[in-house]
Design an enzyme around this catalytic site. Structure first.
Site, mmCIF file in Angstrom:
data_model
loop_
_atom_site.group_PDB
_atom_site.id
_atom_site.type_symbol
_atom_site.label_atom_id
_atom_site.label_comp_id
_atom_site.label_asym_id
_atom_site.label_seq_id
_atom_site.Cartn_x
_atom_site.Cartn_y
_atom_site.Cartn_z
ATOM 1 N N LYS A 125 0.827 -1.218 0.000
ATOM 2 C CA LYS A 125 0.000 0.000 0.000
ATOM 3 C C LYS A 125 0.854 1.257 0.000
ATOM 4 O O LYS A 125 0.477 2.260 -0.600
ATOM 5 C CB LYS A 125 -0.966 0.012 1.196
ATOM 6 C CG LYS A 125 -2.117 -0.975 1.011
ATOM 7 C CD LYS A 125 -3.282 -0.691 1.925
ATOM 8 C CE LYS A 125 -4.487 -1.557 1.541
ATOM 9 N NZ LYS A 125 -5.623 -1.408 2.402
ATOM 10 N N LYS A 212 -4.504 -8.299 -6.494
ATOM 11 C CA LYS A 212 -5.721 -8.600 -5.728
ATOM 12 C C LYS A 212 -6.885 -7.704 -6.174
ATOM 13 O O LYS A 212 -6.679 -6.521 -6.442
ATOM 14 C CB LYS A 212 -5.416 -8.340 -4.244
ATOM 15 C CG LYS A 212 -6.473 -8.843 -3.290
ATOM 16 C CD LYS A 212 -6.099 -8.519 -1.857
ATOM 17 C CE LYS A 212 -6.420 -7.096 -1.498
ATOM 18 N NZ LYS A 212 -6.839 -6.876 -0.103
ATOM 19 N N LYS A 215 -11.356 -2.937 -3.283
ATOM 20 C CA LYS A 215 -12.334 -1.838 -3.310
ATOM 21 C C LYS A 215 -11.707 -0.563 -3.812
ATOM 22 O O LYS A 215 -12.344 0.248 -4.450
ATOM 23 C CB LYS A 215 -12.784 -1.507 -1.881
ATOM 24 C CG LYS A 215 -13.604 -2.507 -1.198
ATOM 25 C CD LYS A 215 -13.982 -1.904 0.168
ATOM 26 C CE LYS A 215 -13.905 -2.927 1.260
ATOM 27 N NZ LYS A 215 -12.613 -2.983 1.940
HETATM 28 N N1 AQP Z 1 -9.504 -10.041 -3.391
HETATM 29 C C1 AQP Z 1 -9.861 -10.663 -2.293
HETATM 30 N N2 AQP Z 1 -10.042 -11.999 -2.288
HETATM 31 C C2 AQP Z 1 -10.413 -12.650 -1.140
HETATM 32 N N3 AQP Z 1 -10.647 -12.013 0.031
HETATM 33 C C3 AQP Z 1 -10.494 -10.674 0.056
HETATM 34 N N4 AQP Z 1 -10.632 -9.761 1.035
HETATM 35 C C4 AQP Z 1 -10.350 -8.534 0.535
HETATM 36 N N5 AQP Z 1 -10.028 -8.612 -0.754
HETATM 37 C C5 AQP Z 1 -10.088 -9.937 -1.086
HETATM 38 C C6 AQP Z 1 -11.060 -10.060 2.389
HETATM 39 O O1 AQP Z 1 -12.155 -9.222 2.695
HETATM 40 C C7 AQP Z 1 -12.119 -8.892 4.086
HETATM 41 C C8 AQP Z 1 -12.290 -7.431 4.267
HETATM 42 O O2 AQP Z 1 -11.186 -6.741 3.709
HETATM 43 P P1 AQP Z 1 -10.873 -5.283 4.189
HETATM 44 O O3 AQP Z 1 -11.963 -4.390 3.829
HETATM 45 O O4 AQP Z 1 -10.540 -5.291 5.620
HETATM 46 O O5 AQP Z 1 -9.563 -4.822 3.515
HETATM 47 P P2 AQP Z 1 -8.675 -5.379 2.393
HETATM 48 O O6 AQP Z 1 -8.250 -6.773 2.654
HETATM 49 O O7 AQP Z 1 -7.560 -4.383 2.202
HETATM 50 O O8 AQP Z 1 -9.710 -5.355 1.170
HETATM 51 P P3 AQP Z 1 -9.758 -4.426 -0.068
HETATM 52 O O9 AQP Z 1 -11.011 -4.722 -0.786
HETATM 53 O O10 AQP Z 1 -8.471 -4.561 -0.838
HETATM 54 O O11 AQP Z 1 -9.867 -2.967 0.556
HETATM 55 P P4 AQP Z 1 -8.936 -1.720 0.292
HETATM 56 O O12 AQP Z 1 -8.924 -1.527 -1.194
HETATM 57 O O13 AQP Z 1 -9.559 -0.593 1.028
HETATM 58 O O14 AQP Z 1 -7.575 -2.043 0.823
HETATM 59 C C9 AQP Z 1 -10.785 -9.420 4.628
HETATM 60 O O15 AQP Z 1 -11.025 -10.637 5.312
HETATM 61 C C10 AQP Z 1 -9.977 -9.672 3.402
HETATM 62 O O16 AQP Z 1 -9.046 -10.717 3.575
#
Ligand code: AQP
Length: 361
Positions: A125, A212, A215
């Site tokens: 990040k 990955k 969001k």
């Molecule tokens: N691509 C993914 N595949 C499987 N699991 C995923 N998770 C996130 N992306 C994937 C799981 O969703 C839960 C919530 O995630 P989060 O909101 O805490 O943050 P993150 O992992 O950083 O997810 P994002 O979507 O990538 O958010 P941003 O873009 O804000 O950083 C977790 O259990 C995560 O493992």
């Protein structure tokens, strides 16, 4: 991975309790849903569950204050629409329960700089911009440990990307127990078990199978949002990046047939990703899906995948819309959940303060 019943915790002295969360950093994606939320729903039948909308985590990167409250409601709506029952499970937003921030500070003093510096999500990040990112982004895993341990949670369902943070939570609990509980066994905090289950524990971007699905990805075409309408879902799958070959056969699977061999993921990441999503959405083992689709062109496969995605996500998106038109009902769920969460977390925080030696008023 196995879809079977979760194994009992090794923390036999602590009652089984699930905690997990999602950041309100944008619309919930298919990755969040398949990697985490489906397991959240399933676990309600097995244990007491606490599901948080982790807004304190979201502000480790910039969030527009005019949008954040609605993003928080939207994740709550996604929880409810996916099948989390607010009577059985506790649903709340993190900033409403101050024990998270307080224990997070304590754990910032327990965690070591060296441990935090090894976190790959921070490196990803922050990228080349390390001097400019917030201190909170670096400290994120200490707050995550606090989220979990403020409830002495024994199990945490997450996607594969959170595995390293869960290991850090275990290290923090172990060090706290060693430093402050002496010979008292089993210590004050449980050693939490991650639950990483399903055919799609790591859903990848539709534009780049090595990245990955997120969001916060700048490209909306890289992800399917739970709120996408049928046209948007169909378009995104039709435009999803593929390769010029046909779909692979059973030789692409690992020896145990549970997933793909490293070669397919490395050489044909988009094919592996779309097949994994298909298997997860249809709740079938990957081997079944690969056997059935072997040799098909991507165009035909994508049509089937679109139908599956619409059948699963369509009703969730519609229910989310309905809930977003009833903000008072969503806010009431969060307020009730916060009260129930506080009742559990505050005595646990006080117990930690006692062990550290803080003077009581
Ligand atoms: N691509 C993914 N595949 C499987 N699991 C995923 N998770 C996130 N992306 C994937 C799981 O969703 C839960 C919530 O995630 P989060 O909101 O805490 O943050 P993150 O992992 O950083 O997810 P994002 O979507 O990538 O958010 P941003 O873009 O804000 O950083 C977790 O259990 C995560 O493992």
């Amino acid at each position: 991975m196995s879809q079977t019943k979760t194994t009992a915790s090794a923390n036999t002295e602590f009652p089984n309790r699930v905690f997990s969360g999602v950041q309100p950093s944008g619309a919930m994606t298919l990755g969040n849903y398949l990697g985490a939320i489906r397991n959240f729903v399933r676990l309600q039948d097995e244990m007491d569950c606490i599901y948080c909308v982790v807004d304190l985590h979201a502000v480790t990167v910039w969030q527009d204050p005019a949008e954040l409250a609605n993003q928080t409601r939207e994740i709550t709506a996604a929880y409810l629409a996916s099948g989390i029952d607010p009577k059985r499970s506790i649903i709340f937003n993190q900033s409403m329960v101050s024990a998270h921030a307080e224990l997070g500070w304590l754990f910032s003093c327990v965690a070591r700089m060296g441990w935090m510096s090894r976190m790959t999500q921070f490196k990803d990040k922050a990228g080349k911009n390390r001097e400019q990112v917030s201190l909170g982004l670096f400290a994120y895993p200490a707050l995550m440990a606090a989220d979990i341990l403020a409830y002495q949670a024994t199990h945490v369902p997450v996607g594969d990307d959170q595995k390293q943070h869960l290991e850090l939570t275990r290290d923090i609990a172990t060090k706290f127990n060693y430093d402050f509980c002496g010979e008292d066994q089993p210590g004050y905090f449980p050693i939490t078990e991650p639950i990483i289950q399903g055919a799609a524990t790591r859903v990848m971007s539709l534009r780049d199978g090595t990245k990955k699905m997120s969001k916060s990805d700048a490209s909306d075409m890289s992800r399917i949002n739970l709120t996408d309408d049928a046209d948007a879902i169909a378009l995104k799958i039709r435009k999803a990046k593929t390769d010029p070959l046909e779909l692979p056969g059973l030789e692409a699977l690992s020896e145990d047939q549970q997933g793909f061999g490293d070669a397919l993921r490395a050489e044909r990441p988009e094919a592996a990703n779309l097949l994994g999503i298909y298997a997860a959405l249809s709740s079938r083992p990957i081997a079944d899906v690969v056997g059935e689709k072997a040799g098909q062109p991507f165009a035909a496969f994508k049509k089937d995948l679109t139908e599956l995605a619409l059948a699963e996500i369509g009703p969730i998106g519609a229910e989310m819309q309905r809930l977003m038109n009833d903000k008072a009902a969503v806010d009431a769920v969060l307020a009730d959940g916060a009260e129930r969460a506080r009742a559990i977390a505050e005595p646990i925080l006080r117990g930690a303060y006692d062990r550290v030696g803080f003077l009581k008023p």
